[in-house]
Design an enzyme around this catalytic site. Sequence first.
Site, PDB file in Angstrom:
ATOM      1  N   HIS A 201       4.017   0.729   8.288  1.00 17.05           N
ATOM      2  CA  HIS A 201       3.565   1.259   6.997  1.00 17.05           C
ATOM      3  C   HIS A 201       2.455   0.431   6.359  1.00 17.05           C
ATOM      4  O   HIS A 201       1.676   0.947   5.562  1.00 17.05           O
ATOM      5  CB  HIS A 201       4.751   1.402   6.026  1.00 17.05           C
ATOM      6  CG  HIS A 201       5.307   0.109   5.517  1.00 17.05           C
ATOM      7  ND1 HIS A 201       6.233  -0.623   6.223  1.00 17.05           N
ATOM      8  CD2 HIS A 201       5.074  -0.584   4.374  1.00 17.05           C
ATOM      9  CE1 HIS A 201       6.549  -1.697   5.531  1.00 17.05           C
ATOM     10  NE2 HIS A 201       5.859  -1.706   4.402  1.00 17.05           N
ATOM     11  N   ASP A 202       2.342  -0.847   6.710  1.00 13.45           N
ATOM     12  CA  ASP A 202       1.273  -1.696   6.161  1.00 13.45           C
ATOM     13  C   ASP A 202       0.137  -1.928   7.149  1.00 13.45           C
ATOM     14  O   ASP A 202      -0.660  -2.859   6.977  1.00 13.45           O
ATOM     15  CB  ASP A 202       1.850  -3.053   5.732  1.00 13.45           C
ATOM     16  CG  ASP A 202       2.486  -3.003   4.353  1.00 13.45           C
ATOM     17  OD1 ASP A 202       2.167  -2.069   3.587  1.00 13.45           O
ATOM     18  OD2 ASP A 202       3.292  -3.892   4.037  1.00 13.45           O
ATOM     19  N   LYS A 205      -3.522  -2.845   6.302  1.00 13.53           N
ATOM     20  CA  LYS A 205      -3.942  -4.178   5.859  1.00 13.53           C
ATOM     21  C   LYS A 205      -4.857  -4.868   6.872  1.00 13.53           C
ATOM     22  O   LYS A 205      -5.430  -5.916   6.567  1.00 13.53           O
ATOM     23  CB  LYS A 205      -2.722  -5.055   5.568  1.00 13.53           C
ATOM     24  CG  LYS A 205      -2.001  -4.644   4.288  1.00 13.53           C
ATOM     25  CD  LYS A 205      -0.836  -5.572   3.959  1.00 13.53           C
ATOM     26  CE  LYS A 205      -0.195  -5.192   2.631  1.00 13.53           C
ATOM     27  NZ  LYS A 205       0.960  -6.062   2.292  1.00 13.53           N
ATOM     28  N   HIS A 230      -5.031   0.016   1.522  1.00 16.05           N
ATOM     29  CA  HIS A 230      -4.382  -0.080   2.828  1.00 16.05           C
ATOM     30  C   HIS A 230      -3.536   1.154   3.143  1.00 16.05           C
ATOM     31  O   HIS A 230      -3.356   1.505   4.315  1.00 16.05           O
ATOM     32  CB  HIS A 230      -3.517  -1.351   2.924  1.00 16.05           C
ATOM     33  CG  HIS A 230      -2.199  -1.262   2.231  1.00 16.05           C
ATOM     34  ND1 HIS A 230      -2.045  -1.530   0.893  1.00 16.05           N
ATOM     35  CD2 HIS A 230      -0.953  -0.946   2.682  1.00 16.05           C
ATOM     36  CE1 HIS A 230      -0.771  -1.390   0.555  1.00 16.05           C
ATOM     37  NE2 HIS A 230      -0.086  -1.031   1.626  1.00 16.05           N
ATOM     38  N   HIS A 254       3.800   5.695   0.858  1.00 11.90           N
ATOM     39  CA  HIS A 254       4.866   4.712   0.617  1.00 11.90           C
ATOM     40  C   HIS A 254       4.702   3.927  -0.678  1.00 11.90           C
ATOM     41  O   HIS A 254       5.629   3.244  -1.116  1.00 11.90           O
ATOM     42  CB  HIS A 254       5.025   3.764   1.823  1.00 11.90           C
ATOM     43  CG  HIS A 254       3.997   2.673   1.941  1.00 11.90           C
ATOM     44  ND1 HIS A 254       2.773   2.866   2.538  1.00 11.90           N
ATOM     45  CD2 HIS A 254       4.025   1.367   1.546  1.00 11.90           C
ATOM     46  CE1 HIS A 254       2.093   1.736   2.519  1.00 11.90           C
ATOM     47  NE2 HIS A 254       2.833   0.802   1.921  1.00 11.90           N
ATOM     48  N   HIS A 255       3.533   4.026  -1.334  1.00  4.78           N
ATOM     49  CA  HIS A 255       3.352   3.404  -2.653  1.00  4.78           C
ATOM     50  C   HIS A 255       3.272   4.444  -3.775  1.00  4.78           C
ATOM     51  O   HIS A 255       2.947   4.095  -4.902  1.00  4.78           O
ATOM     52  CB  HIS A 255       2.093   2.533  -2.679  1.00  4.78           C
ATOM     53  CG  HIS A 255       2.300   1.175  -2.084  1.00  4.78           C
ATOM     54  ND1 HIS A 255       3.129   0.225  -2.642  1.00  4.78           N
ATOM     55  CD2 HIS A 255       1.788   0.609  -0.948  1.00  4.78           C
ATOM     56  CE1 HIS A 255       3.112  -0.872  -1.897  1.00  4.78           C
ATOM     57  NE2 HIS A 255       2.316  -0.662  -0.858  1.00  4.78           N
ATOM     58  N   ASP A 283      10.722  -0.610   1.010  1.00  2.00           N
ATOM     59  CA  ASP A 283       9.572  -1.506   0.918  1.00  2.00           C
ATOM     60  C   ASP A 283       9.683  -2.420  -0.306  1.00  2.00           C
ATOM     61  O   ASP A 283       9.433  -3.632  -0.222  1.00  2.00           O
ATOM     62  CB  ASP A 283       8.293  -0.672   0.846  1.00  2.00           C
ATOM     63  CG  ASP A 283       7.032  -1.516   0.817  1.00  2.00           C
ATOM     64  OD1 ASP A 283       6.953  -2.488   1.578  1.00  2.00           O
ATOM     65  OD2 ASP A 283       6.135  -1.188   0.021  1.00  2.00           O
TER      66      ASP A 283
END
Length: 337
Positions: A201-202, A205, A230, A254-255, A283
């Site tokens: 999920h990251d 980055k 990201h 996801h954010h 998360d």
Amino acid sequence: MAGARTHENVPVLLVDDEPKVLEAHRRTLRGRFDVHTAPGGEAALEAMAARGPFTVVVSDFKMPDMDGITLLARVAELYPDTVRMILTGYADMDTAIRAVNTGAIFRFLTKPSEPDDLAMAIDAGIEHADMVRAARELEIVRRLKDGFEQSLRAFTRLVEFRDPYTSGHMDRTADIAVMIAERMGMADDDVAGLRLAAMVHDIGKVAVPSHLLNKLGELSDAEFTIIKAHAEVGAEIFKGLGVVWPIARMIREHHERLDGSGYPDGLTGDGLLLQSRILAVADVIDAIITHRPYRHGLGRGEAARYLLGGRDTLFDAEAVDIALTLMEEDHIREPGD
């Protein structure tokens, strides 16, 4: 034959050197299978070459040009997925053993055979072929999933190499997300997709400068804007991915938050995938309880307080409730516990 299952479109080949027997088979099995006939072994092989593989081949044993066992052994070489049966009036044990060992025969039937008995045997053969095919497809899918997961893990290591503070974060987030989803009763395949998405999920980055990822002080608005990108970058990396799971969408969302205060799209409520809402909770938990460049881990108590404060406004209420229970039950632990 009332109430029996039918396989009207399944191709079945019946082989016998007696025309009257073949005609009787055609009459009794018509409408139940897609029946084809051949008057001998050579004709059967020609029919298979012209028509393509048959799901089931039922052959008489004693035929002048090629006996049934020789024919079915040849069928086994050319069309290994075809289910093979022998039908004969010569039902001695030696014949049966030779049939099974040489032709890998599924059923050994005796003549004269009752129409219902023959039809039931063919039904069983078709179902056997379906099970073999399904098992093979499942194995292919399993291998594809295993290979795909290894590729995702390679992406994960790439991010962690650039941002050591996130080492293990994506794997831990995946573990938490899976526990929440399973407690919710989510289907196994959906849980599998969620786990894979959480593992990367990251990944976006990789496009964030290392000095920002590892900055000890507070980020400026401009710097935070770069880091927030990201989610979009990660989704773009996996856009068009040829898998059944909406991995790119979960990465992008996801954010996001239920009230629209999240990023990058400000989505609200049902506009978010359930998997994304679960991933968001998982998360946040790991981010709070583990060390970051700018602070030490704050512990499960702080994670619980933050989730409760955003329950049903920022975060999915059921996901929050399950996460709190998992922490109380000690299934989610702080690093070093």
